[in-house]
Design a protein around this motif. Sequence first.
Motif, PDB file in Angstrom:
ATOM      1  N   GLY A  22       0.522  -1.235  -0.191  1.00 51.15           N
ATOM      2  CA  GLY A  22      -0.342   0.018   0.452  1.00 51.15           C
ATOM      3  C   GLY A  22       0.606   1.162   0.232  1.00 51.15           C
ATOM      4  N   TRP A  23       0.428   2.325   0.579  1.00 50.78           N
ATOM      5  CA  TRP A  23       0.395   3.576   0.329  1.00 50.78           C
ATOM      6  C   TRP A  23       0.994   4.698   2.087  1.00 50.78           C
ATOM      7  N   ARG A  24       1.596   4.952   2.149  1.00 50.18           N
ATOM      8  CA  ARG A  24       1.025   5.896   3.398  1.00 50.18           C
ATOM      9  C   ARG A  24       1.133   7.640   3.069  1.00 50.18           C
ATOM     10  N   GLU A  25      -0.226   7.719   3.581  1.00 47.80           N
ATOM     11  CA  GLU A  25      -0.142   9.237   2.953  1.00 47.80           C
ATOM     12  C   GLU A  25       0.523   9.976   3.697  1.00 47.80           C
ATOM     13  N   PRO A  37       0.579  -3.784   5.102  1.00 45.76           N
ATOM     14  CA  PRO A  37      -0.110  -3.604   6.257  1.00 45.76           C
ATOM     15  C   PRO A  37      -0.321  -3.722   7.235  1.00 45.76           C
ATOM     16  N   GLY A  38      -1.337  -3.244   8.246  1.00 46.67           N
ATOM     17  CA  GLY A  38      -0.860  -3.696   9.351  1.00 46.67           C
ATOM     18  C   GLY A  38      -1.065  -2.086  10.084  1.00 46.67           C
ATOM     19  N   VAL A  59      -7.605  -4.022   5.269  1.00 47.04           N
ATOM     20  CA  VAL A  59      -7.791  -4.694   3.354  1.00 47.04           C
ATOM     21  C   VAL A  59      -9.101  -5.096   3.729  1.00 47.04           C
ATOM     22  N   GLY A  60      -9.739  -6.272   4.232  1.00 45.98           N
ATOM     23  CA  GLY A  60     -11.443  -5.950   4.001  1.00 45.98           C
ATOM     24  C   GLY A  60     -11.042  -7.223   3.616  1.00 45.98           C
ATOM     25  N   ILE A  61      -9.886  -8.576   4.344  1.00 49.07           N
ATOM     26  CA  ILE A  61     -10.398 -10.226   3.988  1.00 49.07           C
ATOM     27  C   ILE A  61      -9.684 -10.731   5.774  1.00 49.07           C
ATOM     28  N   GLY A  62     -10.283 -11.752   5.926  1.00 50.95           N
ATOM     29  CA  GLY A  62     -10.111 -12.499   7.111  1.00 50.95           C
ATOM     30  C   GLY A  62      -9.414 -13.776   6.619  1.00 50.95           C
ATOM     31  N   ILE A  63      -7.658 -14.027   7.699  1.00 47.62           N
ATOM     32  CA  ILE A  63      -7.333 -14.657   7.248  1.00 47.62           C
ATOM     33  C   ILE A  63      -6.502 -15.764   8.707  1.00 47.62           C
ATOM     34  N   LYS A  64      -7.103 -16.677   8.862  1.00 41.69           N
ATOM     35  CA  LYS A  64      -6.843 -17.963  10.080  1.00 41.69           C
ATOM     36  C   LYS A  64      -5.966 -18.208   9.990  1.00 41.69           C
ATOM     37  N   GLN A  65      -4.590 -19.121   9.131  1.00 48.14           N
ATOM     38  CA  GLN A  65      -3.732 -19.204   8.777  1.00 48.14           C
ATOM     39  C   GLN A  65      -2.277 -18.555   8.725  1.00 48.14           C
ATOM     40  N   GLN A 100      -9.302  -1.168  -2.811  1.00 49.79           N
ATOM     41  CA  GLN A 100      -7.730  -0.067  -3.000  1.00 49.79           C
ATOM     42  C   GLN A 100      -7.723   0.440  -1.421  1.00 49.79           C
ATOM     43  N   PRO A 101      -6.736   1.451  -1.869  1.00 51.79           N
ATOM     44  CA  PRO A 101      -5.024   0.995  -3.318  1.00 51.79           C
ATOM     45  C   PRO A 101      -4.254   0.445  -3.228  1.00 51.79           C
ATOM     46  N   TRP A 102      -5.096  -1.239  -2.078  1.00 57.84           N
ATOM     47  CA  TRP A 102      -3.955  -1.668  -1.971  1.00 57.84           C
ATOM     48  C   TRP A 102      -3.669  -3.081  -3.721  1.00 57.84           C
ATOM     49  N   THR A 103      -1.924  -3.109  -3.899  1.00 52.61           N
ATOM     50  CA  THR A 103      -1.908  -3.288  -5.381  1.00 52.61           C
ATOM     51  C   THR A 103      -0.868  -4.389  -5.052  1.00 52.61           C
ATOM     52  N   TRP A 104      -0.599  -5.614  -5.439  1.00 53.57           N
ATOM     53  CA  TRP A 104       0.427  -6.843  -5.846  1.00 53.57           C
ATOM     54  C   TRP A 104       1.235  -6.501  -6.641  1.00 53.57           C
ATOM     55  N   TYR A 105       2.418  -6.472  -5.836  1.00 51.56           N
ATOM     56  CA  TYR A 105       3.770  -6.544  -6.492  1.00 51.56           C
ATOM     57  C   TYR A 105       4.872  -7.899  -6.996  1.00 51.56           C
ATOM     58  N   HIS A 106       5.441  -7.819  -7.836  1.00 52.80           N
ATOM     59  CA  HIS A 106       6.497  -8.993  -7.905  1.00 52.80           C
ATOM     60  C   HIS A 106       7.648  -8.843  -6.461  1.00 52.80           C
ATOM     61  N   ARG A 107       8.397 -10.120  -6.091  1.00 51.22           N
ATOM     62  CA  ARG A 107       9.310  -9.413  -5.217  1.00 51.22           C
ATOM     63  C   ARG A 107       9.969  -8.617  -5.716  1.00 51.22           C
TER      64      ARG A 107
END
Length: 298
Positions: A22-25, A37-38, A59-65, A100-107
């Motif tokens: 993401g991007w910090r304002e 994110p965090g 981010v809007g998603i729930g992940i357990k693992q 949004q505005p989270w974006t996927w980047y290749h490593r």
Amino acid sequence: MSKPVIDIAIGLLLHHGKVLVGWREAKQHQGNKYEFPGGKVESGESPEDACRREIYEEVGIGIKQWYAFDRIQHEYEDIIVYLHLFYAYVPDDLLTLIQQPWTWYHRDQLMQLNFPKANDTILQRLFWSHFIKIGDKLSEFQPHADSLFYWRVDAEQFQRDVLHTYSADDLTKLILNDEHYQQLSDDLKPLIKTLHLKQHQLMQFKKGDLELGKRYIAACHDLVALQHAEQIGCEAVFVSPIQPTQTHPHTKALGWTQLEEWSKQSQVLVFALGGLHPNDLAQAQLHGAYGIAGIRNF
């Protein structure tokens, strides 16, 4: 006057070789920079619970693992931050829920993005070269090459003291088997960042056994081992043999089709191994691998 101390939980979200960024304002601390994110760990909250909550809120998603990634302390001019890092794989069915505005980047792209200084260690660990050379002689190790080097050596030939002749930066490109790593002195252990597990070692580990702050690559010759590597928190695997090899002429090669099928069933980084040449990278990536590894041809 002492600086304030803040505990921050960070969630590294991964999906088939990509990382969510993401991007910090400008108004935020360390603003106008990229971020993972965090957020702040609240009173009475565990870092992992804070990570899970922040990912859901931001981010809007729930992940357990979740898997423990690292703990990092960094001192800025105005504050001291303790980063509690976790990572998780995002399944396909949650991709459309990401806000949004989270974006996927290749490593490969991460090192070119402007992150806060505290993230340097994270970025170095997330980045993997696409090439791994394997050899039993440390003289073959070329630290300035665009590759990692797995020093695959028998126990009686392992000479740990020779590692003192290499710089800390050099040793970040060296991979040691976990058995050899355990023999290192306390001053050398922090300098080795990547550990290898043979398949029989891998199957003896369970989630929570891997050392915090280290990244693991495991040898996998079947789908059970590959899925176990992901379950316990390995970040990468060698899948072999892809092609027939001189050293194991009677071992049935998996082939490109099998590699692709297995890669679809796991999210760890896959390095194709066995009878390959550096020129085979594009072919391997076409069939789901992140990179390739080799001995003679490398």
